[in-house]
Design a protein around this motif. Structure first.
Motif, PDB file in Angstrom:
ATOM      1  N   LYS A 325       8.241  61.506 -67.658  1.00 21.62           N
ATOM      2  CA  LYS A 325       8.744  60.226 -67.136  1.00 21.62           C
ATOM      3  C   LYS A 325       7.605  59.446 -66.481  1.00 21.62           C
ATOM      4  O   LYS A 325       6.789  60.008 -65.762  1.00 21.62           O
ATOM      5  CB  LYS A 325       9.827  60.507 -66.098  1.00 21.62           C
ATOM      6  CG  LYS A 325      10.963  59.531 -66.136  1.00 21.62           C
ATOM      7  CD  LYS A 325      12.028  59.906 -65.136  1.00 21.62           C
ATOM      8  CE  LYS A 325      13.339  60.246 -65.829  1.00 21.62           C
ATOM      9  NZ  LYS A 325      14.344  60.740 -64.936  1.00 21.62           N
ATOM     10  N   SER A 326       7.582  58.127 -66.718  1.00 17.67           N
ATOM     11  CA  SER A 326       6.621  57.253 -66.022  1.00 17.67           C
ATOM     12  C   SER A 326       7.446  56.190 -65.322  1.00 17.67           C
ATOM     13  O   SER A 326       8.607  55.955 -65.685  1.00 17.67           O
ATOM     14  CB  SER A 326       5.684  56.578 -67.017  1.00 17.67           C
ATOM     15  OG  SER A 326       4.905  57.545 -67.658  1.00 17.67           O
ATOM     16  N   ALA A 327       6.815  55.498 -64.358  1.00 12.28           N
ATOM     17  CA  ALA A 327       7.525  54.429 -63.651  1.00 12.28           C
ATOM     18  C   ALA A 327       8.001  53.391 -64.668  1.00 12.28           C
ATOM     19  O   ALA A 327       7.337  53.162 -65.686  1.00 12.28           O
ATOM     20  CB  ALA A 327       6.590  53.785 -62.640  1.00 12.28           C
ATOM     21  N   ARG A 328       9.173  52.777 -64.383  1.00  9.94           N
ATOM     22  CA  ARG A 328       9.723  51.778 -65.298  1.00  9.94           C
ATOM     23  C   ARG A 328       8.676  50.685 -65.597  1.00  9.94           C
ATOM     24  O   ARG A 328       8.046  50.171 -64.670  1.00  9.94           O
ATOM     25  CB  ARG A 328      10.967  51.151 -64.664  1.00  9.94           C
ATOM     26  CG  ARG A 328      11.811  50.344 -65.626  1.00  9.94           C
ATOM     27  CD  ARG A 328      12.952  49.697 -64.891  1.00  9.94           C
ATOM     28  NE  ARG A 328      13.948  50.689 -64.466  1.00  9.94           N
ATOM     29  CZ  ARG A 328      15.023  51.023 -65.171  1.00  9.94           C
ATOM     30  NH1 ARG A 328      15.239  50.449 -66.323  1.00  9.94           N
ATOM     31  NH2 ARG A 328      15.871  51.917 -64.728  1.00  9.94           N
ATOM     32  N   GLY A 329       8.472  50.378 -66.852  1.00  7.90           N
ATOM     33  CA  GLY A 329       7.520  49.323 -67.232  1.00  7.90           C
ATOM     34  C   GLY A 329       6.057  49.754 -67.178  1.00  7.90           C
ATOM     35  O   GLY A 329       5.162  48.924 -67.348  1.00  7.90           O
ATOM     36  N   ALA A 330       5.801  51.040 -66.925  1.00  6.27           N
ATOM     37  CA  ALA A 330       4.406  51.499 -66.833  1.00  6.27           C
ATOM     38  C   ALA A 330       3.702  51.314 -68.181  1.00  6.27           C
ATOM     39  O   ALA A 330       4.329  51.416 -69.239  1.00  6.27           O
ATOM     40  CB  ALA A 330       4.369  52.967 -66.427  1.00  6.27           C
ATOM     41  N   ALA A 331       2.410  51.048 -68.118  1.00  6.20           N
ATOM     42  CA  ALA A 331       1.634  50.853 -69.348  1.00  6.20           C
ATOM     43  C   ALA A 331       1.436  52.192 -70.048  1.00  6.20           C
ATOM     44  O   ALA A 331       1.590  53.264 -69.437  1.00  6.20           O
ATOM     45  CB  ALA A 331       0.281  50.244 -68.996  1.00  6.20           C
ATOM     46  N   ALA A 332       1.082  52.109 -71.352  1.00  9.89           N
ATOM     47  CA  ALA A 332       0.850  53.334 -72.129  1.00  9.89           C
ATOM     48  C   ALA A 332      -0.216  54.201 -71.471  1.00  9.89           C
ATOM     49  O   ALA A 332      -0.140  55.429 -71.486  1.00  9.89           O
ATOM     50  CB  ALA A 332       0.446  52.957 -73.545  1.00  9.89           C
ATOM     51  N   ALA A 333      -1.215  53.536 -70.829  1.00 13.76           N
ATOM     52  CA  ALA A 333      -2.304  54.295 -70.198  1.00 13.76           C
ATOM     53  C   ALA A 333      -1.768  55.180 -69.071  1.00 13.76           C
ATOM     54  O   ALA A 333      -2.242  56.304 -68.870  1.00 13.76           O
ATOM     55  CB  ALA A 333      -3.356  53.336 -69.665  1.00 13.76           C
ATOM     56  N   GLN A 334      -0.767  54.696 -68.336  1.00 11.31           N
ATOM     57  CA  GLN A 334      -0.184  55.492 -67.243  1.00 11.31           C
ATOM     58  C   GLN A 334       0.613  56.668 -67.821  1.00 11.31           C
ATOM     59  O   GLN A 334       0.543  57.789 -67.315  1.00 11.31           O
ATOM     60  CB  GLN A 334       0.720  54.602 -66.377  1.00 11.31           C
ATOM     61  CG  GLN A 334       1.291  55.310 -65.157  1.00 11.31           C
ATOM     62  CD  GLN A 334       0.190  55.834 -64.226  1.00 11.31           C
ATOM     63  OE1 GLN A 334      -0.704  55.079 -63.827  1.00 11.31           O
ATOM     64  NE2 GLN A 334       0.222  57.126 -63.903  1.00 11.31           N
ATOM     65  N   ALA A 335       1.352  56.395 -68.896  1.00 10.21           N
ATOM     66  CA  ALA A 335       2.125  57.470 -69.542  1.00 10.21           C
ATOM     67  C   ALA A 335       1.181  58.574 -70.019  1.00 10.21           C
ATOM     68  O   ALA A 335       1.453  59.771 -69.859  1.00 10.21           O
ATOM     69  CB  ALA A 335       2.924  56.901 -70.716  1.00 10.21           C
ATOM     70  N   ARG A 336       0.061  58.159 -70.567  1.00 11.87           N
ATOM     71  CA  ARG A 336      -0.943  59.120 -71.046  1.00 11.87           C
ATOM     72  C   ARG A 336      -1.537  59.906 -69.871  1.00 11.87           C
ATOM     73  O   ARG A 336      -1.701  61.126 -69.952  1.00 11.87           O
ATOM     74  CB  ARG A 336      -2.036  58.336 -71.782  1.00 11.87           C
ATOM     75  CG  ARG A 336      -3.161  59.149 -72.352  1.00 11.87           C
ATOM     76  CD  ARG A 336      -4.147  58.150 -72.938  1.00 11.87           C
ATOM     77  NE  ARG A 336      -5.344  58.762 -73.434  1.00 11.87           N
ATOM     78  CZ  ARG A 336      -5.704  58.770 -74.725  1.00 11.87           C
ATOM     79  NH1 ARG A 336      -4.952  58.224 -75.629  1.00 11.87           N
ATOM     80  NH2 ARG A 336      -6.822  59.330 -75.100  1.00 11.87           N
ATOM     81  N   ALA A 337      -1.833  59.199 -68.754  1.00 12.32           N
ATOM     82  CA  ALA A 337      -2.405  59.869 -67.572  1.00 12.32           C
ATOM     83  C   ALA A 337      -1.414  60.920 -67.046  1.00 12.32           C
ATOM     84  O   ALA A 337      -1.819  62.020 -66.643  1.00 12.32           O
ATOM     85  CB  ALA A 337      -2.740  58.843 -66.496  1.00 12.32           C
ATOM     86  N   ASN A 338      -0.122  60.597 -67.060  1.00 18.90           N
ATOM     87  CA  ASN A 338       0.881  61.558 -66.584  1.00 18.90           C
ATOM     88  C   ASN A 338       0.932  62.796 -67.493  1.00 18.90           C
ATOM     89  O   ASN A 338       1.006  63.926 -67.015  1.00 18.90           O
ATOM     90  CB  ASN A 338       2.264  60.894 -66.536  1.00 18.90           C
ATOM     91  CG  ASN A 338       2.399  59.959 -65.343  1.00 18.90           C
ATOM     92  OD1 ASN A 338       1.515  59.901 -64.484  1.00 18.90           O
ATOM     93  ND2 ASN A 338       3.487  59.205 -65.296  1.00 18.90           N
ATOM     94  N   ALA A 339       0.897  62.536 -68.790  1.00 18.14           N
ATOM     95  CA  ALA A 339       0.924  63.680 -69.728  1.00 18.14           C
ATOM     96  C   ALA A 339      -0.318  64.545 -69.526  1.00 18.14           C
ATOM     97  O   ALA A 339      -0.236  65.785 -69.474  1.00 18.14           O
ATOM     98  CB  ALA A 339       1.010  63.163 -71.160  1.00 18.14           C
ATOM     99  N   PHE A 340      -1.472  63.898 -69.388  1.00 16.66           N
ATOM    100  CA  PHE A 340      -2.726  64.648 -69.170  1.00 16.66           C
ATOM    101  C   PHE A 340      -2.634  65.460 -67.868  1.00 16.66           C
ATOM    102  O   PHE A 340      -3.107  66.594 -67.805  1.00 16.66           O
ATOM    103  CB  PHE A 340      -3.926  63.683 -69.085  1.00 16.66           C
ATOM    104  CG  PHE A 340      -4.486  63.254 -70.428  1.00 16.66           C
ATOM    105  CD1 PHE A 340      -3.725  63.338 -71.589  1.00 16.66           C
ATOM    106  CD2 PHE A 340      -5.776  62.749 -70.530  1.00 16.66           C
ATOM    107  CE1 PHE A 340      -4.236  62.932 -72.819  1.00 16.66           C
ATOM    108  CE2 PHE A 340      -6.304  62.355 -71.747  1.00 16.66           C
ATOM    109  CZ  PHE A 340      -5.533  62.442 -72.896  1.00 16.66           C
ATOM    110  N   HIS A 341      -2.007  64.880 -66.836  1.00 14.53           N
ATOM    111  CA  HIS A 341      -1.889  65.580 -65.546  1.00 14.53           C
ATOM    112  C   HIS A 341      -1.106  66.889 -65.734  1.00 14.53           C
ATOM    113  O   HIS A 341      -1.528  67.952 -65.259  1.00 14.53           O
ATOM    114  CB  HIS A 341      -1.187  64.667 -64.526  1.00 14.53           C
ATOM    115  CG  HIS A 341      -0.877  65.352 -63.239  1.00 14.53           C
ATOM    116  ND1 HIS A 341      -1.830  65.565 -62.260  1.00 14.53           N
ATOM    117  CD2 HIS A 341       0.274  65.911 -62.763  1.00 14.53           C
ATOM    118  CE1 HIS A 341      -1.273  66.218 -61.243  1.00 14.53           C
ATOM    119  NE2 HIS A 341       0.003  66.432 -61.522  1.00 14.53           N
ATOM    120  N   VAL A 342       0.023  66.799 -66.429  1.00 20.06           N
ATOM    121  CA  VAL A 342       0.856  68.008 -66.622  1.00 20.06           C
ATOM    122  C   VAL A 342       0.068  69.057 -67.418  1.00 20.06           C
ATOM    123  O   VAL A 342       0.055  70.243 -67.070  1.00 20.06           O
ATOM    124  CB  VAL A 342       2.198  67.644 -67.322  1.00 20.06           C
ATOM    125  CG1 VAL A 342       2.988  68.899 -67.674  1.00 20.06           C
ATOM    126  CG2 VAL A 342       3.020  66.717 -66.437  1.00 20.06           C
TER     127      VAL A 342
END
Ligand SMILES: Cc1ncc(COP(=O)(O)O)c(C=O)c1O
Length: 413
Positions: A325-342
């Motif tokens: 999950k990423s914050a609503r409206g988050a950019a693809a770069a944030q979604a990628r950063a979250n996946a990389f974090h996990v």
């Protein structure tokens, strides 16, 4: 091939599949070895020139040269064919070279292929880019929309190609329905059975003409070697594929064949144990607040759950993908950063794009297995930047849950 044939191992005709998994192959050598021998030789001595001539002319079946005939490779081919319920099998150096062999054996300039748009990234590149150089056109369609496959048929359609379930979205295709579309079009249907293996799914029972395997995955099962295979009828193997293998040389090495042959002996128990663990992990992931969506055919929430259960012996397989999950409206770069974090917080899961190993592996498909696709192709395949794929091995699933929770519970955006 006429004349003298290479003998089979002696087994009762009605022997069951688990027995074939540990015994099908060739008779032992004169030494009576119980574990299959590794014939690490590039060529075979011929008794005399006349016999050599007969063998090279295909008048007598025999081992000649390991680019196209080797006893260890033949044992692997016979065993995999038996498990898939296929008449014959031809081993190749990798899963991709099995697809290359399929294309080289069946297609010519001016032919048309219909391929699922959700198949493995290199398969898309092979059909869409490499075969296109030789005048073979491919139309990519939605994996699960049978109507789209029918609409894509052209007078020159020769081959339909699907993978079920797909990597990494675990999309399932209705193999029987696609086989009907193929028959009506006068075309063949090939199914990449890498994710299920014959332990869970036997595509020929549903009408597929060809089965593709990356032996690198569950057939080996321990992440040791690269290998591939193509299963088909005996006539097609002998007429369409052996001549290409002989000329083009995408042969499986005897050593790799031996490793995968021994892997087949434990395939069924590994697949079921890994599938059970994957189900447990997928159900747990669905309950995590930081997870937006889980893709796993064994879950009731999977859009093709019923079809998957009917086609896959009631098992979901061992690959689970999920979107962080990423914050609503988050950019693809944030979604990628979250996946990389996990991924980066794991201490047990191996960060590698391979799958089918007893060791659980984790990867970010958008930047690894599907990193060479264009953004448009990735979007068509539904592979987003927040997606993670876990290929569940034989680790204790509670340890894998704790491993993923380390990153999920410390996400900040
Ligand atoms: C579904 C599928 N098919 C084919 C392949 C290619 O296999 P190989 O790496 O053995 O060439 C892969 C590799 O990941 C795969 O996932």
């Amino acid at each position: 091939m006429s004349g003298k044939k290479i003998p089979r191992v002696k087994l009762p005709a009605d022997v069951r599949i688990d027995t074939l998994a540990v015994r099908e192959g060739l008779p032992p050598s004169q030494w009576g070895e119980n574990s299959e021998a590794l014939f690490l030789t590039s060529s075979f001595r011929q008794p005399d020139a006349a016999t050599a001539a007969a063998r090279f002319a295909n008048e007598e079946e025999a081992f000649i040269y390991s680019r196209f005939t080797n006893p260890t490779v033949a044992m692997f081919e016979r065993r995999l064919a038996a498990l898939e319920g296929a008449q014959a099998c031809i081993a190749t150096s990798s899963g991709m070279s099995a697809i290359l062999l399929l294309g080289m054996g069946l297609l010519k300039a001016g032919d048309h292929v219909i391929c699922s748009q959700s198949v493995f990234g290199s398969t898309i590149a092979l059909f869409g880019r490499e075969f296109a150089k030789f005048g073979v056109e491919t139309t990519f369609v939605s994996q699960s929309d049978v109507e789209a496959w029918s609409r894509a048929v052209k007078p020159n359609t020769r081959l339909l190609f699907a993978e079920s379930p797909t990597n990494p979205l675990t999309e399932v295709c209705d193999i029987r329905a696609l086989s009907i579309v193929a028959k009506q079009a006068g075309a063949w249907l090939a199914v990449d059975n890498c994710f299920c293996s014959p332990a869970l799914q036997r595509p020929m029972e549903f009408g597929a003409d060809f089965i593709i395997h990356s032996g690198t995955k569950y057939l080996d099962g321990q992440g040791r070697v690269i290998a591939g295979a193509l299963c088909a009828s005996e006539v097609l193997v002998n007429e369409k594929f052996v001549p290409v293998l002989r000329s083009a040389g995408m042969a499986l090495s005897p050593f790799n064949a031996w490793v995968v042959l021994k892997g087949l002996e434990t395939l069924s128990i590994r697949m079921r144990a890994q599938s059970d663990r994957a189900f447990e992990l997928a159900a747990w992931l669905e309950r995590q607040p930081q997870v937006e969506r889980v893709f796993y055919p064994g879950l009731k929430s999977h859009p093709q759950h019923a079809l998957a259960m009917a086609q896959q012996s009631g098992c979901g397989g061992a690959v689970v993908s999920f979107i962080v999950k990423s914050a609503r409206g988050a950019a693809a770069a944030q979604a990628r950063a979250n996946a990389f974090h996990v991924i980066d917080q794991t201490q047990i899961c191996s960060i590698t794009a391979n799958l089918g190993d007893t060791k659980t592996t984790i990867t970010h498909p958008a930047s690894t297995s599907h990193g060479r696709l264009t953004e448009e192709q990735r979007q068509a395949a539904g592979i987003t930047q927040g997606m993670i794929r876990v290929a569940v091995g034989l680790d204790d699933v509670r340890d894998i849950q704790a491993d993923l929770l380390r990153g999920l519970s410390t996400l900040t955006a």
